[in-house]
Write a protein that holds these residues in place. Sequence first.
Motif, mmCIF file in Angstrom:
data_model
loop_
_atom_site.group_PDB
_atom_site.id
_atom_site.type_symbol
_atom_site.label_atom_id
_atom_site.label_comp_id
_atom_site.label_asym_id
_atom_site.label_seq_id
_atom_site.Cartn_x
_atom_site.Cartn_y
_atom_site.Cartn_z
ATOM 1 N N VAL A 159 -2.175 0.902 18.464
ATOM 2 C CA VAL A 159 -0.898 0.449 17.906
ATOM 3 C C VAL A 159 -1.206 -0.348 16.653
ATOM 4 C CG1 VAL A 159 1.063 -1.098 18.211
ATOM 5 C CG2 VAL A 159 0.420 0.463 20.047
ATOM 6 N N LEU A 160 -0.586 0.025 15.557
ATOM 7 C CA LEU A 160 -0.759 -0.650 14.277
ATOM 8 C C LEU A 160 0.504 -1.462 13.986
ATOM 9 C CD1 LEU A 160 -2.011 -1.182 11.475
ATOM 10 C CD2 LEU A 160 -1.177 1.071 10.766
ATOM 11 N N ALA A 161 0.357 -2.779 13.931
ATOM 12 C CA ALA A 161 1.496 -3.653 13.648
ATOM 13 C C ALA A 161 1.682 -3.736 12.133
ATOM 14 C CB ALA A 161 1.256 -5.034 14.243
ATOM 15 N N TRP A 162 2.816 -3.270 11.654
ATOM 16 C CA TRP A 162 3.055 -3.177 10.210
ATOM 17 C C TRP A 162 4.253 -4.030 9.811
ATOM 18 C CZ3 TRP A 162 0.690 -2.216 5.977
ATOM 19 C CH2 TRP A 162 1.381 -1.909 4.811
ATOM 20 N N ASN A 163 4.041 -4.902 8.809
ATOM 21 C CA ASN A 163 5.144 -5.737 8.304
ATOM 22 C C ASN A 163 5.123 -5.828 6.780
ATOM 23 O OD1 ASN A 163 2.926 -7.328 7.875
ATOM 24 N ND2 ASN A 163 3.680 -9.112 9.003
ATOM 25 N N GLN A 164 4.450 -4.864 6.135
ATOM 26 C CA GLN A 164 4.391 -4.754 4.677
ATOM 27 C C GLN A 164 3.562 -5.864 4.019
ATOM 28 O OE1 GLN A 164 8.279 -4.142 2.863
ATOM 29 N NE2 GLN A 164 9.088 -3.300 4.762
ATOM 30 N N ASP A 183 -6.874 9.271 19.442
ATOM 31 C CA ASP A 183 -6.005 10.407 19.748
ATOM 32 C C ASP A 183 -4.574 10.137 19.307
ATOM 33 O OD1 ASP A 183 -8.127 11.721 20.965
ATOM 34 O OD2 ASP A 183 -7.681 10.893 22.943
ATOM 35 N N LEU A 184 -4.186 8.862 19.348
ATOM 36 C CA LEU A 184 -2.805 8.500 19.016
ATOM 37 C C LEU A 184 -2.797 7.192 18.248
ATOM 38 C CD1 LEU A 184 0.324 8.710 19.363
ATOM 39 C CD2 LEU A 184 0.055 7.408 21.483
ATOM 40 N N VAL A 185 -2.092 7.178 17.113
ATOM 41 C CA VAL A 185 -1.864 5.949 16.353
ATOM 42 C C VAL A 185 -0.361 5.762 16.239
ATOM 43 C CG1 VAL A 185 -2.153 4.733 14.174
ATOM 44 C CG2 VAL A 185 -4.012 6.160 15.045
ATOM 45 N N ASN A 186 0.121 4.672 16.792
ATOM 46 C CA ASN A 186 1.540 4.351 16.736
ATOM 47 C C ASN A 186 1.726 3.159 15.808
ATOM 48 O OD1 ASN A 186 3.686 2.260 18.217
ATOM 49 N ND2 ASN A 186 4.470 4.327 17.937
ATOM 50 N N THR A 187 2.551 3.324 14.797
ATOM 51 C CA THR A 187 2.866 2.222 13.887
ATOM 52 C C THR A 187 4.154 1.561 14.358
ATOM 53 O OG1 THR A 187 1.813 3.324 11.998
ATOM 54 C CG2 THR A 187 3.418 1.598 11.508
ATOM 55 N N PRO A 202 11.119 2.927 6.665
ATOM 56 C CA PRO A 202 10.109 1.962 7.125
ATOM 57 C C PRO A 202 8.829 2.661 7.578
ATOM 58 C CG PRO A 202 12.268 1.457 8.072
ATOM 59 C CD PRO A 202 12.387 2.801 7.421
ATOM 60 N N GLY A 203 7.723 2.260 7.007
ATOM 61 C CA GLY A 203 6.433 2.825 7.387
ATOM 62 C C GLY A 203 6.132 4.171 6.778
ATOM 63 N N GLY A 204 7.016 4.701 5.952
ATOM 64 C CA GLY A 204 6.832 6.043 5.402
ATOM 65 C C GLY A 204 5.622 6.149 4.485
ATOM 66 N N LEU A 205 5.483 5.210 3.562
ATOM 67 C CA LEU A 205 4.358 5.247 2.631
ATOM 68 C C LEU A 205 3.034 5.041 3.365
ATOM 69 C CD1 LEU A 205 5.836 3.236 -0.377
ATOM 70 C CD2 LEU A 205 5.450 5.704 -0.223
ATOM 71 N N LEU A 206 3.059 4.178 4.376
ATOM 72 C CA LEU A 206 1.852 3.949 5.166
ATOM 73 C C LEU A 206 1.452 5.225 5.912
ATOM 74 C CD1 LEU A 206 -0.257 1.958 6.380
ATOM 75 C CD2 LEU A 206 1.395 1.550 8.218
ATOM 76 N N ALA A 207 2.421 5.892 6.511
ATOM 77 C CA ALA A 207 2.144 7.136 7.235
ATOM 78 C C ALA A 207 1.572 8.196 6.296
ATOM 79 C CB ALA A 207 3.420 7.647 7.907
ATOM 80 N N GLN A 208 2.080 8.228 5.076
ATOM 81 C CA GLN A 208 1.575 9.186 4.088
ATOM 82 C C GLN A 208 0.121 8.882 3.746
ATOM 83 O OE1 GLN A 208 2.785 9.017 -0.252
ATOM 84 N NE2 GLN A 208 3.852 10.902 0.329
ATOM 85 N N MET A 209 -0.193 7.589 3.560
ATOM 86 C CA MET A 209 -1.561 7.206 3.240
ATOM 87 C C MET A 209 -2.519 7.579 4.368
ATOM 88 S SD MET A 209 -3.164 3.404 2.487
ATOM 89 C CE MET A 209 -3.430 3.013 4.225
ATOM 90 N N LEU A 210 -2.098 7.311 5.602
ATOM 91 C CA LEU A 210 -2.943 7.620 6.755
ATOM 92 C C LEU A 210 -3.124 9.127 6.918
ATOM 93 C CD1 LEU A 210 -1.642 5.042 9.388
ATOM 94 C CD2 LEU A 210 -3.706 4.894 7.986
ATOM 95 N N GLY A 214 -6.391 12.046 7.339
ATOM 96 C CA GLY A 214 -6.458 12.861 8.546
ATOM 97 C C GLY A 214 -5.973 12.141 9.787
ATOM 98 N N ILE A 215 -5.181 11.082 9.607
ATOM 99 C CA ILE A 215 -4.674 10.275 10.729
ATOM 100 C C ILE A 215 -3.172 10.494 10.842
ATOM 101 C CG2 ILE A 215 -4.410 7.954 11.666
ATOM 102 C CD1 ILE A 215 -6.833 7.173 9.842
ATOM 103 N N GLN A 216 -2.745 11.070 11.940
ATOM 104 C CA GLN A 216 -1.321 11.263 12.172
ATOM 105 C C GLN A 216 -0.773 10.064 12.949
ATOM 106 O OE1 GLN A 216 0.314 13.817 10.750
ATOM 107 N NE2 GLN A 216 -1.684 14.368 9.887
ATOM 108 N N THR A 217 0.357 9.534 12.520
ATOM 109 C CA THR A 217 0.940 8.372 13.182
ATOM 110 C C THR A 217 2.432 8.583 13.382
ATOM 111 O OG1 THR A 217 1.308 5.969 13.014
ATOM 112 C CG2 THR A 217 1.294 7.206 10.959
ATOM 113 N N ASP A 218 2.948 8.107 14.507
ATOM 114 C CA ASP A 218 4.391 8.064 14.701
ATOM 115 C C ASP A 218 4.835 6.618 14.519
ATOM 116 O OD1 ASP A 218 2.935 7.794 17.337
ATOM 117 O OD2 ASP A 218 4.916 7.091 17.939
ATOM 118 N N VAL A 219 6.042 6.426 14.043
ATOM 119 C CA VAL A 219 6.555 5.099 13.683
ATOM 120 C C VAL A 219 7.617 4.668 14.674
ATOM 121 C CG1 VAL A 219 7.693 3.727 11.900
ATOM 122 C CG2 VAL A 219 6.065 5.526 11.241
#
Length: 279
Positions: A159-164, A183-187, A202-210, A214-219
């Motif tokens: 779990v990735l805690a994101w607050n910009q 296996d799973l990264v949840n933002t 929210p979290g869109g740019l971060l998900a794009q960077m990841l 090669g890292i898929q994340t759900d927000v």
Amino acid sequence: MSYKTLVTFVATETGLKPLLQSASALARRFDAHLEVCCMGVDTTQSMGFYAGAPAIIYQDSLNAAKATAETLQDTAKECLRGADIRWSTDSAVLSLGGITSYVGLKARFSDLVVLPLPYGAGRGPQDEVIIEAALFEGDTPVLVLPQTGGALPEFNKLVLAWNQSNEALHATRAALPLMKQADLVNTVIIDPPSHGAERSDPGGLLAQMLARHGIQTDVSVLARTLPRTSDVLRRHLKDQAADLLVMGAYGRSRLREAILGGATRDMLEDTPCAVFLAH
């Protein structure tokens, strides 16, 4: 990028062997070198010195700290002897105020610091100083393990805690080697500002960077339905069955968190999983 130099700091025998087991397993996983820094802490404060105090009192305190450092180093060597990793040990006798410089120097030339929780039974003021020195003076990410020894978690569910914040971004970049293996990264984003730069996504740019790594994340965007952000975060970790939380550390000042509390201190006092921190 990978972690090729790991370092851990020990000032007490409490939990030493389990910590070394966990740190060794992590070093093996990344084919890294593990350095164990054994510290004897002289708790006699200079402000407590007074004219006419017997010199033997101060010398006894130094001798006790030296003996502690030597005992810790001997124990560490015994635990690591024959281990299938590259390892080394170091020892130092320090005052409580001198921990910061020593830890900062050692951490600065490492990729990752591995430590136990700084609060709880068997822990003292030096443990809090160590983790803060690694983050601030060493500018190095810290992996805090709530339960050491036994099988080290695979860190498959993150779990990735994101607050910009800058702290959250630094933690994200520092944790990339772990996230690539997951296996799973949840933002998770808690109460995103309605007028922030990411208000529409929210979290869109971060998900794009990841994704480019090669890292898929759900927000997950959550409302703060509990009194503290850390309470919401802790509940989310359990819902996700996460084995690692990645978060920025000390977005507030350390003094403010010590007095009023904050998400970093709250999570270090009570966490259901390992915590990866960067400032």
